[in-house]
Scaffold this motif. Structure first.
Motif, PDB file in Angstrom:
ATOM      1  N   PRO A   1      -8.075  -0.622  -4.541  1.00  0.00           N
ATOM      2  CA  PRO A   1      -8.269   0.509  -5.466  1.00  0.00           C
ATOM      3  C   PRO A   1      -6.991   1.298  -5.743  1.00  0.00           C
ATOM      4  CG  PRO A   1      -9.339   0.935  -3.359  1.00  0.00           C
ATOM      5  CD  PRO A   1      -8.932  -0.499  -3.354  1.00  0.00           C
ATOM      6  N   LEU A   2      -6.082   1.365  -4.755  1.00  0.00           N
ATOM      7  CA  LEU A   2      -4.802   2.032  -4.999  1.00  0.00           C
ATOM      8  C   LEU A   2      -4.020   1.301  -6.086  1.00  0.00           C
ATOM      9  CD1 LEU A   2      -3.526   2.887  -1.399  1.00  0.00           C
ATOM     10  CD2 LEU A   2      -3.970   4.533  -3.230  1.00  0.00           C
TER      11      LEU A   2
ATOM     12  N   PHE B   1      -5.238  10.758  -5.169  1.00  0.00           N
ATOM     13  CA  PHE B   1      -6.030   9.628  -4.693  1.00  0.00           C
ATOM     14  C   PHE B   1      -6.598   9.996  -3.334  1.00  0.00           C
ATOM     15  CE2 PHE B   1      -1.626   9.054  -3.421  1.00  0.00           C
ATOM     16  CZ  PHE B   1      -1.705   8.769  -2.076  1.00  0.00           C
ATOM     17  N   PRO B   2      -7.760   9.439  -2.974  1.00  0.00           N
ATOM     18  CA  PRO B   2      -8.365   9.746  -1.671  1.00  0.00           C
ATOM     19  C   PRO B   2      -7.441   9.329  -0.542  1.00  0.00           C
ATOM     20  CG  PRO B   2      -9.960   8.676  -3.111  1.00  0.00           C
ATOM     21  CD  PRO B   2      -8.622   8.573  -3.800  1.00  0.00           C
TER      22      PRO B   2
ATOM     23  N   LYS C   1       1.242   4.285  -2.926  1.00  0.00           N
ATOM     24  CA  LYS C   1       1.085   5.709  -2.637  1.00  0.00           C
ATOM     25  C   LYS C   1       2.324   6.507  -3.039  1.00  0.00           C
ATOM     26  CE  LYS C   1      -2.220   5.135   1.155  1.00  0.00           C
ATOM     27  NZ  LYS C   1      -2.466   5.290   2.610  1.00  0.00           N
TER      28      LYS C   1
ATOM     29  N   LYS D   1      -5.209  -0.507  -8.407  1.00  0.00           N
ATOM     30  CA  LYS D   1      -5.887  -0.314  -9.691  1.00  0.00           C
ATOM     31  C   LYS D   1      -5.549   1.042 -10.309  1.00  0.00           C
ATOM     32  CE  LYS D   1      -9.769  -3.470  -8.952  1.00  0.00           C
ATOM     33  NZ  LYS D   1     -11.234  -3.603  -8.807  1.00  0.00           N
ATOM     34  N   ARG D   2      -5.121   1.991  -9.515  1.00  0.00           N
ATOM     35  CA  ARG D   2      -4.651   3.271 -10.058  1.00  0.00           C
ATOM     36  C   ARG D   2      -3.222   3.129 -10.598  1.00  0.00           C
ATOM     37  NH1 ARG D   2      -7.931   7.568  -8.389  1.00  0.00           N
ATOM     38  NH2 ARG D   2      -9.349   7.047  -6.683  1.00  0.00           N
TER      39      ARG D   2
ATOM     40  N   GLU E   1      -7.887   5.716   0.920  1.00  0.00           N
ATOM     41  CA  GLU E   1      -8.147   4.635  -0.033  1.00  0.00           C
ATOM     42  C   GLU E   1      -7.361   3.376   0.330  1.00  0.00           C
ATOM     43  OE1 GLU E   1      -9.420   4.878  -4.511  1.00  0.00           O
ATOM     44  OE2 GLU E   1      -7.279   5.303  -4.311  1.00  0.00           O
ATOM     45  N   ASP E   2      -8.024   2.224   0.215  1.00  0.00           N
ATOM     46  CA  ASP E   2      -7.418   0.953   0.595  1.00  0.00           C
ATOM     47  C   ASP E   2      -6.570   0.399  -0.547  1.00  0.00           C
ATOM     48  OD1 ASP E   2      -6.831  -1.069   2.326  1.00  0.00           O
ATOM     49  OD2 ASP E   2      -8.679  -2.186   1.999  1.00  0.00           O
TER      50      ASP E   2
ATOM     51  N   GLU F   1       0.828  -1.205   0.000  1.00  0.00           N
ATOM     52  CA  GLU F   1       0.000   0.000   0.000  1.00  0.00           C
ATOM     53  C   GLU F   1       0.865   1.259   0.000  1.00  0.00           C
ATOM     54  OE1 GLU F   1      -3.173   1.786   3.153  1.00  0.00           O
ATOM     55  OE2 GLU F   1      -3.524  -0.280   2.490  1.00  0.00           O
TER      56      GLU F   1
END
Length: 232
Positions: free
Chosen positions: A136-137, A128-129, A118, A139-140, A132-133, A114
């Motif tokens: 979804p991270l 990104f939010p 980031k 997937k970005r 965010e977990d 994670e």
């Protein structure tokens, strides 16, 4: 060779890799790799026991597992990671927990991936939010690095197999997040985690596969000019 002589040899080799003796991280990594190739034949290894200013201080011991007793991603040798301290912190927690606290090691594996996601998104200027977990991270990150299935050319040789492997990476990351939820720390557990060392090593092996491929791909995209080296 007696245990005393083995210990003396390991200490001598570790001193050769000390940051005071050798300042070039690439040279240290190269030498450590060569030493470990020779030591592995007899079941021993050198591993980073601690860090000073982001540089490893090596120690020696018996090699107990596939990744050795102390897994090491060598983040300091990755030029794109200008400040890998948080990744080192996750790595140290994984090392400490593999045998003594598998649930904590599993949680740290997920957090390492994670944090890496980031770092890449921040450095490439992608928003990104904050909360965010991992799934979804990731997937970005995959389309940014051309690691999604749509990025594989239809005419590429063995493209179908490449697509399957890339999709498996995404599934692996999803599984790592689920493993942490089920066996790791967090979410206010009402019962002790049933995690065992073998579960922690499963998380470790998955994390090694994902992070090394992501870092290699990120470097390749930068080297080929597909991405700017860092956001302005």
């Amino acid at each position: 060779m007696t245990s005393f002589k083995v210990g003396a040899l390991l200490r001598f080799l570790a001193e050769m890799l000390h940051p005071v003796v050798r300042r070039d991280p690439a040279e240290v990594q190269r030498l450590a790799g060569k030493f470990n190739e020779l030591l592995a034949v007899d079941g021993f290894e050198l591993y980073p026991a601690e860090y000073i200013s982001g540089l490893p201080i090596y120690a020696g011991g018996a090699r107990a597992t596939f990744h050795g007793a102390r897994p090491d991603w060598k983040f300091e040798a990755r030029p794109l990671l200008t400040d890998p301290r948080v990744l080192h912190e996750h790595q140290e927690r994984i090392r400490a927990g593999l045998e003594r606290d598998p649930a904590a090691a599993i949680a740290s594996c997920k957090e390492l991936v994670e944090s890496l996601c980031k770092i890449i998104l921040e450095q490439q200027g992608i928003d990104f939010p904050p909360g965010e977990d991992l799934p979804p991270l990731f997937k970005r990150v995959t389309p940014l690095l051309g690691m999604n299935a749509d990025a594989v050319a239809d005419h590429a040789k063995a493209s179908a197999t490449v697509v399957k492997i890339l999709r498996t990476l995404t599934t692996t990351v999803q599984g790592l997040a689920e493993l942490r939820n089920q066996l790791g720390l967090g979410h206010g557990r009402t019962a002790p985690s049933p995690a065992l060392t073998r579960h922690a090593r499963l998380a470790l092996n998955s994390t090694v596969t994902v992070t090394e491929f992501v870092l290699d791909t990120w470097q390749d995209r930068i080297d080929r000019g597909k991405l700017p080296p860092r956001s302005l």
